[in-house]
Enzyme design. Sequence first.
Site, PDB file in Angstrom:
ATOM      1  N   LYS A 155     -61.123  50.885  -1.882  1.00  0.00           N
ATOM      2  CA  LYS A 155     -61.540  49.438  -1.554  1.00  0.00           C
ATOM      3  C   LYS A 155     -61.136  49.289  -0.345  1.00  0.00           C
ATOM      4  CE  LYS A 155     -59.172  46.019  -2.254  1.00  0.00           C
ATOM      5  NZ  LYS A 155     -58.379  44.909  -2.768  1.00  0.00           N
ATOM      6  N   ASP A 207     -63.489  44.532  -5.459  1.00  0.00           N
ATOM      7  CA  ASP A 207     -62.234  43.862  -5.803  1.00  0.00           C
ATOM      8  C   ASP A 207     -62.361  43.192  -7.169  1.00  0.00           C
ATOM      9  OD1 ASP A 207     -63.767  41.638  -5.308  1.00  0.00           O
ATOM     10  OD2 ASP A 207     -62.300  40.812  -3.809  1.00  0.00           O
TER      11      ASP A 207
END
Length: 325
Positions: A196, A214
């Site tokens: 991420k 997320d």
Amino acid sequence: MSSSNPGKPAEPAKSAAARTAATPRKAAGTKTASSRKAAGTKAATPRKALSARAKAPAKAPAKAAPVKAPKAESHLAMVRRARRINRELAEVYPYAHPELDFRNPFELLVATVLSAQTTDLRVNQTTPALFAAYPTPEDMAAAAPEEMEEIIRPTGFFRAKTKSLLGLSAALRDEFGGEVPGRLEDLVKLPGVGRKTANVVLGNAFGVPGITVDTHFGRLVRRWKWTDEEDPVKVEAVVAGIFPKSEWTMLSHRVIFHGRRVCHARKPACGACPIAPLCPSYGEGETDPEKARKLLKYEMGGYPGQRLSPPADYPGRPAPPLGAG
């Protein structure tokens, strides 16, 4: 010579017709009695029948016809709906951007690591002092741990984050000449840097398309039925197959913006959602328009955003520095 009493006149004999006439009256009388008996029996029958039915078990009600399940959405229909959602969000958030303040790839990398388990606002309020003290990877790699911990304490988990920042700064200094690499496979090798974080840096500091999964992104794509996957890597793979690569970075910003402002985790503002007609989960949150509008956050609700230094086209107010107001 007659044997009758001479003083009493003789009784005339009954004629056959008279005998015949008497018979029907007797018969009629007999039939009437029988009919009355029969009538009494017939009158009792309904009461007996009702009593019998009352004792009998009630019949089970007829089963209702099964309700047909809604027709499952085809994959093609889902892809079309997903792409339309992206187009609608692009109109709602034409100013969507990364909500971390940064001036170079190193600052974005550090800020993204700090953003774990806290808000971008808290990170943005903390990094000015951090970058003033340690502006380069070389400076940060040489920092005293206890001094760095004190600076980043407001972001939470400051000991673990200090360890990650010291480690990644040393790796940048020793393995990449003090520069942040622009490849996914290199970024994920750095301490505290996952997929991420790497996609955030690649998409916003290097212009390399990437999908940032997320908590907001994962929650919304599941609500929209793009996927039911929970694992972020699998979610990324599924969404990457729905959209062209050129859309990945901005799609991430739009979805995250919408999750923070409208489609909240606990109480989505369904009644104020601009893409409600496209959402299969409409109704999970507040549907009354007036009540829903009160749930909107940041610029959608008339409040400051998360960045202290937002882009020039941001329509909301900048966030206040740490300790202000």
